[in-house]
Write an enzyme that holds these catalytic residues in place. Structure first.
Site, PDB file in Angstrom:
ATOM      1  N   HIS A 141       0.835  -1.203   0.000  1.00 13.58           N
ATOM      2  CA  HIS A 141       0.000   0.000   0.000  1.00 13.58           C
ATOM      3  C   HIS A 141       0.876   1.262   0.000  1.00 13.58           C
ATOM      4  O   HIS A 141       0.671   2.170  -0.817  1.00 13.58           O
ATOM      5  CB  HIS A 141      -0.902  -0.006   1.226  1.00 13.58           C
ATOM      6  CG  HIS A 141      -1.750   1.212   1.382  1.00 13.58           C
ATOM      7  ND1 HIS A 141      -3.051   1.285   0.925  1.00 13.58           N
ATOM      8  CD2 HIS A 141      -1.488   2.433   1.931  1.00 13.58           C
ATOM      9  CE1 HIS A 141      -3.541   2.483   1.181  1.00 13.58           C
ATOM     10  NE2 HIS A 141      -2.613   3.201   1.804  1.00 13.58           N
ATOM     11  N   GLU A 142       1.851   1.294   0.891  1.00 11.27           N
ATOM     12  CA  GLU A 142       2.708   2.478   1.006  1.00 11.27           C
ATOM     13  C   GLU A 142       3.598   2.650  -0.219  1.00 11.27           C
ATOM     14  O   GLU A 142       3.919   3.776  -0.603  1.00 11.27           O
ATOM     15  CB  GLU A 142       3.571   2.391   2.271  1.00 11.27           C
ATOM     16  CG  GLU A 142       2.782   2.421   3.577  1.00 11.27           C
ATOM     17  CD  GLU A 142       1.994   3.717   3.768  1.00 11.27           C
ATOM     18  OE1 GLU A 142       2.375   4.739   3.161  1.00 11.27           O
ATOM     19  OE2 GLU A 142       0.999   3.703   4.501  1.00 11.27           O
ATOM     20  N   HIS A 170       1.933   4.885  -2.755  1.00 13.37           N
ATOM     21  CA  HIS A 170       2.123   6.314  -2.468  1.00 13.37           C
ATOM     22  C   HIS A 170       3.541   6.751  -2.846  1.00 13.37           C
ATOM     23  O   HIS A 170       3.754   7.808  -3.447  1.00 13.37           O
ATOM     24  CB  HIS A 170       1.879   6.598  -0.984  1.00 13.37           C
ATOM     25  CG  HIS A 170       0.480   6.366  -0.535  1.00 13.37           C
ATOM     26  ND1 HIS A 170      -0.618   6.937  -1.152  1.00 13.37           N
ATOM     27  CD2 HIS A 170      -0.026   5.620   0.495  1.00 13.37           C
ATOM     28  CE1 HIS A 170      -1.730   6.558  -0.535  1.00 13.37           C
ATOM     29  NE2 HIS A 170      -1.396   5.761   0.457  1.00 13.37           N
TER      30      HIS A 170
END
Length: 355
Positions: free
Chosen positions: A18-19, A22
């Site tokens: 997920h990170e 980003h």
């Protein structure tokens, strides 16, 4: 121990992937990622890459985070009077500001800070040997924070709010997008490990090893035509007929099963097996084993899971109940159960929980 490892694997993979979404789109949008951390708590390893990002590994193997310049709580604060040490290059420009107690440069200048601006003017002012001095700070200078983590400073031109609207949208959306991709990959890998995708649209079945159906003579690929005289055309109808037969039973019911085996019909009496108050025939949906079937099945399962999460969120909002919020504890409990069933089931669980 197996449960703990499964939890670390599942929770860690979900958060890091997920990170990374980003991280990747922030870099593409010109936003400085000051730190990409794997794990939480005190750091045990750190390295500043050529891209200016501090890559750290932290002691608690529970997820991770991305620290972007100007995003959320990301701020550099130095209180007036704070003692720091400055590393200065030959041109007299500050390349490192150290506010920790660690000595990284023996030739550094001690200073008590009275003012600083690391966003626009790129200056730091303070007392150096009782004399007030102002130094220019390099655009790519680093700051060693109180916990010893060394990261780049964050001038305005590399902050989140100065990226394009499209860049900011993609940076925000990238985390959930990566979750969807991870879910798809996890489901596809699970279907490959399992050997195929369950086909609920047919009455052909997979026969469980050692189950009631196998003991009665059924084999995988057989077609169940009727149960207790009730015709069945797909797997949902099979499951419904079995549940109906065991609904009020006080002991394992005997099912009259009409079967087609290689085109020949026969009727068998099958004694179901009881497990935790439920009665089982020992069959599951037949698998579609084609390569495309597994890819399409992975996509459909990911999309279906995403819609389940949306509906669950709507229910939580409309009928809020703290008991519905499982969080990491629930993930640990279920991941421990998944680990007992093998790493293939853990992959499937990643697909379900990642959304």
């Amino acid at each position: 121990m197996k449960g703990i490892l499964a939890f670390i694997f599942i929770f860690g993979v979900i958060v890091v992937v997920h990170e990374f979404g980003h991280f990747y789109f922030a870099k593409r949008s010109g936003i400085l990622v000051r730190e990409f951390a794997i794990g939480m708590g005190p750091k045990i390893f750190a390295h500043i890459g050529k891209d200016g990002t501090a890559y750290t590994i932290r002691i608690l193997p529970l997820g991770g985070y991305v620290r972007m310049a100007g995003w959320g709580e990301d701020k550099t604060e130095i209180k007036t009077g704070t003692p720091v040490s400055l590393s200065v290059n030959e041109e007299g420009t500050v390349t490192r500001i150290n506010i920790s107690e660690k000595i990284l440069d023996a030739a550094s200048l001690p200073m008590n800070v009275t003012a600083y601006d690391f966003e626009e003017r790129l200056e730091i002012t303070g007392l150096v040997f009782d004399e007030c001095k102002t130094f220019t700070v390099d655009h790519d200078a680093t700051i060693v924070e109180e916990d010893g983590t060394e990261v780049r400073i964050a001038p305005l031109d590399v902050q989140y709010q100065n990226a394009s609207i499209w860049g900011r949208l993609m940076t925000n959306f990238a985390g959930p997008m990566n979750n969807f991709i991870l879910g798809f990959v996890a489901f596809v890998l699970f279907f490959f490990l399992q050997g195929g995708v369950p086909n609920y649209m047919t009455n052909h079945v997979t026969v469980a090893e050692g189950g009631a159906a196998q003991q009665a003579g059924l084999v995988t690929g057989d077609q169940i035509l009727a149960i207790n005289g009730e015709k069945v055309s797909d797997y949902d109808a099979i499951a419904s007929a079995i549940a109906k037969a065991g609904q009020d039973a006080t002991s394992a019911p005997v099912l009259t099963v009409e079967v087609s085996h290689e085109g020949q019909k026969k009727v068998l009496d099958v004694v179901t097996k009881e497990q935790e108050g439920h009665y089982y025939l020992g069959v599951s949906p037949i698998l579609k084993t084609g390569f495309a079937d597994k890819l399409i099945g992975g996509f459909k399962e990911t999309l279906s899971t995403s819609m389940l999460i949306v509906r669950a969120l709507k229910n939580i909002i409309s009928q809020f109940d703290l008991n519905k919020l499982g969080g990491p504890v629930a993930i640990y409990q279920i991941s421990s159960q998944a680990a007992d069933s093998g790493w293939g089931v853990c992959l499937a669980f990643v697909g379900y929980v990642v959304h």
